[in-house]
Design a protein around this motif. Sequence first.
Motif, mmCIF file in Angstrom:
data_model
loop_
_atom_site.group_PDB
_atom_site.id
_atom_site.type_symbol
_atom_site.label_atom_id
_atom_site.label_comp_id
_atom_site.label_asym_id
_atom_site.label_seq_id
_atom_site.Cartn_x
_atom_site.Cartn_y
_atom_site.Cartn_z
ATOM 1 N N MET A 1 -2.226 -39.806 45.942
ATOM 2 C CA MET A 1 -2.327 -38.855 44.832
ATOM 3 C C MET A 1 -0.960 -38.678 44.187
ATOM 4 N N PHE A 2 -0.921 -38.844 42.878
ATOM 5 C CA PHE A 2 0.280 -38.596 42.094
ATOM 6 C C PHE A 2 0.069 -37.341 41.260
ATOM 7 N N THR A 3 1.144 -36.576 41.076
ATOM 8 C CA THR A 3 1.139 -35.521 40.067
ATOM 9 C C THR A 3 2.330 -35.755 39.156
ATOM 10 N N CYS A 4 2.151 -35.412 37.895
ATOM 11 C CA CYS A 4 3.228 -35.483 36.912
ATOM 12 C C CYS A 4 3.372 -34.131 36.249
ATOM 13 N N THR A 5 4.599 -33.770 35.944
ATOM 14 C CA THR A 5 4.821 -32.544 35.180
ATOM 15 C C THR A 5 4.238 -32.744 33.781
ATOM 16 N N PRO A 6 3.907 -31.647 33.081
ATOM 17 C CA PRO A 6 3.246 -31.752 31.771
ATOM 18 C C PRO A 6 4.013 -32.555 30.721
ATOM 19 N N ASP A 7 5.315 -32.732 30.908
ATOM 20 C CA ASP A 7 6.108 -33.479 29.923
ATOM 21 C C ASP A 7 6.035 -35.000 30.117
ATOM 22 N N LEU A 8 5.226 -35.452 31.074
ATOM 23 C CA LEU A 8 5.031 -36.889 31.299
ATOM 24 C C LEU A 8 3.579 -37.260 31.022
ATOM 25 N N ARG B 1 10.196 -33.666 34.039
ATOM 26 C CA ARG B 1 9.978 -35.123 34.143
ATOM 27 C C ARG B 1 9.935 -35.570 35.608
ATOM 28 N N CYS B 2 9.116 -34.870 36.385
ATOM 29 C CA CYS B 2 9.030 -35.115 37.819
ATOM 30 C C CYS B 2 7.670 -35.713 38.188
ATOM 31 N N ILE B 3 7.709 -36.714 39.035
ATOM 32 C CA ILE B 3 6.502 -37.350 39.570
ATOM 33 C C ILE B 3 6.516 -37.141 41.079
ATOM 34 N N ARG B 4 5.434 -36.558 41.586
ATOM 35 C CA ARG B 4 5.296 -36.338 43.024
ATOM 36 C C ARG B 4 4.154 -37.201 43.533
ATOM 37 N N VAL B 5 4.224 -37.550 44.815
ATOM 38 C CA VAL B 5 3.166 -38.359 45.422
ATOM 39 C C VAL B 5 2.914 -37.877 46.834
ATOM 40 N N ILE B 6 1.670 -37.973 47.240
ATOM 41 C CA ILE B 6 1.320 -37.826 48.649
ATOM 42 C C ILE B 6 0.440 -39.020 48.998
ATOM 43 N N ILE B 7 0.828 -39.688 50.070
ATOM 44 C CA ILE B 7 0.067 -40.833 50.555
ATOM 45 C C ILE B 7 -0.577 -40.428 51.870
ATOM 46 N N GLN B 8 -1.888 -40.543 51.933
ATOM 47 C CA GLN B 8 -2.602 -40.333 53.193
ATOM 48 C C GLN B 8 -2.825 -41.698 53.810
ATOM 49 N N VAL B 9 -2.451 -41.809 55.088
ATOM 50 C CA VAL B 9 -2.456 -43.114 55.741
ATOM 51 C C VAL B 9 -2.944 -42.982 57.175
ATOM 52 N N ASN B 10 -3.663 -43.980 57.642
ATOM 53 C CA ASN B 10 -4.026 -44.069 59.054
ATOM 54 C C ASN B 10 -2.826 -44.633 59.801
ATOM 55 N N THR B 11 -2.396 -43.935 60.848
ATOM 56 C CA THR B 11 -1.206 -44.351 61.572
ATOM 57 C C THR B 11 -1.209 -43.782 62.984
ATOM 58 N N PRO B 12 -0.550 -44.452 63.915
ATOM 59 C CA PRO B 12 -0.389 -43.883 65.254
ATOM 60 C C PRO B 12 0.773 -42.895 65.328
ATOM 61 N N ASP C 1 -4.615 -39.442 39.841
ATOM 62 C CA ASP C 1 -3.492 -38.921 39.061
ATOM 63 C C ASP C 1 -3.864 -37.527 38.573
ATOM 64 N N LEU C 2 -2.949 -36.580 38.789
ATOM 65 C CA LEU C 2 -3.197 -35.189 38.432
ATOM 66 C C LEU C 2 -2.025 -34.618 37.657
ATOM 67 N N ALA C 3 -2.284 -33.559 36.906
ATOM 68 C CA ALA C 3 -1.218 -32.829 36.224
ATOM 69 C C ALA C 3 -0.649 -31.782 37.166
ATOM 70 N N HIS C 4 0.664 -31.726 37.238
ATOM 71 C CA HIS C 4 1.333 -30.712 38.052
ATOM 72 C C HIS C 4 1.430 -29.427 37.228
ATOM 73 N N LEU C 5 1.415 -28.299 37.890
ATOM 74 C CA LEU C 5 1.542 -27.030 37.187
ATOM 75 C C LEU C 5 2.843 -26.968 36.402
ATOM 76 N N GLY C 6 2.775 -26.445 35.210
ATOM 77 C CA GLY C 6 3.964 -26.297 34.373
ATOM 78 C C GLY C 6 4.616 -24.940 34.595
ATOM 79 N N VAL C 7 5.227 -24.761 35.733
ATOM 80 C CA VAL C 7 5.857 -23.487 36.077
ATOM 81 C C VAL C 7 7.207 -23.385 35.369
#
Length: 132
Positions: free
Chosen positions: A50-57, A91-102, A79-85
């Motif tokens: 999941m990616f989020t971008c600030t509203p200016d992107l 101009r920030c892009i955030r990501v969370i990767i969910q992964v199967n791992t030991p 892809d989601l819009a990040h809150l415009g606080v």
Amino acid sequence: MEGAWRVRGVRGATTVHENSRAAVREAVVELVRALMAHNQLVPEDMVMVMFTCTPDLDSCFPSQMVREELSWEHVPFLDLAHLGVQGSLKRCIRVIIQVNTPKLQAQMQPVYLRGARGLRPDLLGTTGGTLC
């Protein structure tokens, strides 16, 4: 319990200098490659990204840049819009990767690049995360 495969999440963030496809592509690919390297991730183990971008992107979808550059055809993206606080990082892009791992959740290493280095200094000190 270490050794048992579980779904874990790993976070990351970066910034871009301008709202363009080229700038987003460069930053997102750099971020994803760093997360893969620091956490020994492979697309086959990924549950979703999941990616989020600030509203200016709004020049492109970060997931499209990853699909094109890294050929991740079978990884589910959102892809989601990040809150415009007010006063938050621009101009920030955030990501969370969910992964199967030991690995244990505490062993997952977040990566914060460029102007996003100061977003979670608390995590970086305890998990061995990366500031670049």
